[in-house]
Design a protein around this motif. Structure first.
Motif: not given
Length: 239
Positions: A165-169
């Motif tokens: 996911h793009a917002q995965h940290t």
């Protein structure tokens, strides 16, 4: 003659000093204590007969002495009835019963000279365990693929790995640098008040767990709380 008051003034006799008393009824006069403390029972002739040991059979004793014994005259002249004769006959086998085949039966010439067919020889062979790894292995020298197989777009989409996911940290490391603003931060009075644990008195110090605070008494439930407090419609009985 003593009066009624004098009779009532006398103490009651101790009737428990006679432990061998067999009667359950109190008598006017105490019974004389006998020398024999046990009760003597009078047996009936029937009980005496049953108490006697069982006597052994006379014919049984004679048969134990010798394997040969005398046959009575009545037994020699006895004639069996038709019922006894029918019971003495051996049991007739059922219809269709065949005797057991002998272990060493003679084989016919046709059986001795018979030759099995290729199918029977194939079925007589034991099964071989097929290894899945060797079965799935493909040798390019022996097996030539003439028709190329092209997977569909759906299979290619399912075969591709899942994208992150793009917002995965990523997981934060165990040790990370603390910024200067956090090191120089000063907690306000409100934060210090909230950080303190709630003080509560013990029961022996006068704490009342059933005491309701004034704020709770004057509280008003919101429409959402009233909606949640209602029972489910399927559990309400029709009125």
């Amino acid at each position: 003659m003593p009066t009624q008051m004098e009779e009532l003034a006398q103490p009651k006799p101790n009737l428990l000093k006679f432990p061998d008393r067999r009667s359950v009824y109190w008598l006017d006069d105490l019974p004389t204590r006998s020398k024999n403390t046990n009760t003597v029972f009078d047996l009936t002739p029937r009980l005496e007969q049953l108490a006697q040991s069982k006597q052994s059979n006379r014919f049984l004793e004679e048969s134990r002495r010798s394997p040969e014994w005398m046959v009575s005259t009545a037994a020699l002249k006895a004639c069996p009835s038709e019922r006894v004769c029918s019971l003495a006959l051996p049991r007739v086998p059922a219809d269709g019963w065949q005797p057991d085949r002998p272990l060493l039966a003679t084989l016919s010439v046709a059986v001795k000279t018979a030759k099995p067919s290729p199918r029977i020889c194939q079925l007589a062979q034991p099964k071989r365990a097929i290894n899945l790894l060797t079965q799935c292995r493909v040798d390019s020298s022996t097996h030539a693929i003439s028709i190329p197989i092209t997977p569909s777009s759906r299979i290619l989409q399912l075969a591709s790995s899942k994208q992150v996911h793009a917002q995965h940290t990523l997981a934060r490391p165990v040790s990370w640098p603390v910024p200067d603003c956090v090191l120089k931060a000063v907690a306000s009075e409100r934060l210090q008040k909230l950080a303190r644990p709630k003080t509560r008195q013990a029961l022996f110090e006068g704490y009342d767990p059933y005491r309701v605070s004034p704020a709770a008494r004057a509280a008003t439930a919101s429409p959402r709380l009233l909606e949640l407090s209602l029972p489910l419609p399927r559990k309400c009985k029709g009125q």
